[in-house]
Design a protein around this motif. Structure first.
Motif, PDB file in Angstrom:
ATOM      1  N   ILE A 118       1.482   7.454  -9.365  1.00 49.64           N
ATOM      2  CA  ILE A 118       0.947   7.241  -8.350  1.00 49.64           C
ATOM      3  C   ILE A 118       0.139   8.037  -6.798  1.00 49.64           C
ATOM      4  O   ILE A 118       0.476   9.196  -6.908  1.00 49.64           O
ATOM      5  CB  ILE A 118       1.759   5.779  -7.048  1.00 49.64           C
ATOM      6  N   LYS A 119      -0.843   7.318  -5.826  1.00 47.49           N
ATOM      7  CA  LYS A 119      -1.511   7.570  -5.553  1.00 47.49           C
ATOM      8  C   LYS A 119      -1.052   7.132  -3.279  1.00 47.49           C
ATOM      9  O   LYS A 119      -1.081   5.504  -3.533  1.00 47.49           O
ATOM     10  CB  LYS A 119      -2.633   8.821  -5.457  1.00 47.49           C
ATOM     11  N   ILE A 120      -1.510   7.971  -2.798  1.00 48.17           N
ATOM     12  CA  ILE A 120      -1.269   7.773  -1.449  1.00 48.17           C
ATOM     13  C   ILE A 120      -2.276   6.080  -1.398  1.00 48.17           C
ATOM     14  O   ILE A 120      -3.580   6.616  -1.425  1.00 48.17           O
ATOM     15  CB  ILE A 120      -1.249   8.624  -0.691  1.00 48.17           C
ATOM     16  N   GLY A 121      -2.329   5.512  -0.398  1.00 49.17           N
ATOM     17  CA  GLY A 121      -3.170   4.586   0.027  1.00 49.17           C
ATOM     18  C   GLY A 121      -3.913   3.130  -1.826  1.00 49.17           C
ATOM     19  O   GLY A 121      -4.686   2.173  -1.289  1.00 49.17           O
ATOM     20  N   THR A 174       0.845  -0.771   0.044  1.00 50.68           N
ATOM     21  CA  THR A 174      -0.243   0.011   0.174  1.00 50.68           C
ATOM     22  C   THR A 174       0.330   1.086  -0.092  1.00 50.68           C
ATOM     23  O   THR A 174       1.266   1.494   0.584  1.00 50.68           O
ATOM     24  CB  THR A 174      -0.965  -0.419   1.224  1.00 50.68           C
ATOM     25  N   VAL A 175       0.711   2.570  -1.267  1.00 49.16           N
ATOM     26  CA  VAL A 175       1.959   3.144  -1.302  1.00 49.16           C
ATOM     27  C   VAL A 175       1.404   4.200   0.096  1.00 49.16           C
ATOM     28  O   VAL A 175       0.027   4.980   0.673  1.00 49.16           O
ATOM     29  CB  VAL A 175       0.980   3.830  -2.465  1.00 49.16           C
ATOM     30  N   THR A 176       2.355   4.512   0.219  1.00 46.92           N
ATOM     31  CA  THR A 176       2.518   5.779   1.641  1.00 46.92           C
ATOM     32  C   THR A 176       3.499   6.922   1.271  1.00 46.92           C
ATOM     33  O   THR A 176       3.414   6.985   0.749  1.00 46.92           O
ATOM     34  CB  THR A 176       3.073   5.240   2.847  1.00 46.92           C
TER      35      THR A 176
END
Length: 290
Positions: free
Chosen positions: A280-283, A248-250
């Protein structure tokens, strides 16, 4: 007749004056400066003030050897690589080259390791030094870390975007790409940077121990323990722990540092997730293994 002769003389005088006008050519487009021209007196007084502020308590400065410089700043270069995707070898080589191994005036007094000049966006202190022009304005940082961060931010400009598509270990491509994008006007700049990297083995810092490597090391330790005490095999121990195949991107993540973390290339990561670009994006949940 007199009127005609007078006009003729005026025209000749005007042409002569025009022919002697000084033409200024700029040949360093990488750090455009919007700072006003300052007098020698003002530049001198300003620099003396900066020097007094930065003077060490002992009355002197540390003089770095190449290895001492690398040891001092390698952790910062690796940190910037993990955050921004710029090879640590490139950052270290540019720092060594631009700062005179950290011993130049800009590095000592201005904490400026990459020769970044003032522009309309800069509102901090300035240090004046002859470069493309007399008394060019350079940025002053509170510490070297700020200089390294500003260098990373500078390379996030659109003109350098294609460099972040290169293989993570392609320092030669980065060196040439910087020159092609206008970072430096010296035609030998790529080879100068490459020579520094190869001479001092700086590319080793492009491959710091990441999480995937830690797992492999821990696996080897488990195997040795199992062999020595005659208990469960490595496979039975690892089999009890499920493998996480997603991430999961943070905040602060980029495709580059995620790919390094899991032993992938950026292209591998994009292919696993059917991605057409690097956004990409957070979450966001990314597949990191099949």
């Amino acid at each position: 007749m007199r009127k005609t002769a007078l006009l003729f003389l005026i025209a000749i005088s005007f042409s002569a004056c025009s022919a002697h006008k000084k033409v200024v050519h700029t040949n360093r487009p990488n750090y455009p400066s919007a700072a006003p021209v300052v007098s020698n007196t003002r530049a001198h007084d300003n620099n003396e003030k900066i020097k007094q502020q930065r003077q060490e308590p002992t009355g002197g400065f540390v003089t770095y050897t190449t290895q001492q410089y690398v040891d001092r700043f390698k952790a910062i270069a690796i940190q910037e690589m993990n955050l921004y995707g710029i090879p640590a070898s490139i950052t270290l080589a540019q720092g060594l080259f631009e700062s005179g191994t950290g011993n130049g005036d800009l590095a000592r007094y201005a904490n400026n390791h990459f020769g970044i000049k003032c522009n309309s966006e800069w509102h901090g202190q300035s240090y004046f030094k002859d470069d493309d022009q007399v008394n060019d304005c350079f940025r002053v940082y509170n510490n070297p870390e700020e200089s390294f961060r500003d260098h990373s931010e500078f390379l996030k400009r659109k003109r350098y975007a294609h460099l972040f598509e290169l293989d993570k270990n392609d320092y030669q491509g980065w060196a040439q790409g910087l020159k092609d994008a206008g970072y430096a006007t010296n035609p030998k700049y790529p080879q100068l940077i490459i020579n520094i990297i190869q001479k001092y083995g700086l590319d080793v810092y492009d491959r710091p121990e990441n999480e995937a490597q830690k797992v492999k090391r821990e696996d080897r330790v488990l195997t040795e323990i199992n062999e020595n005490i005659g208990k469960a095999t490595k496979d039975s121990i690892i089999g009890a722990a499920p493998v996480n195949k997603t991430y999961t991107v943070t905040t602060g993540d980029t495709l580059y540092n995620i790919s390094r973390r899991f032993g992938l290339t950026v292209d591998d990561l994009k292919a696993l997730n059917n991605m057409a670009d690097n956004n990409i994006k957070i979450g966001q949940t990314l597949v990191i293994a099949r």
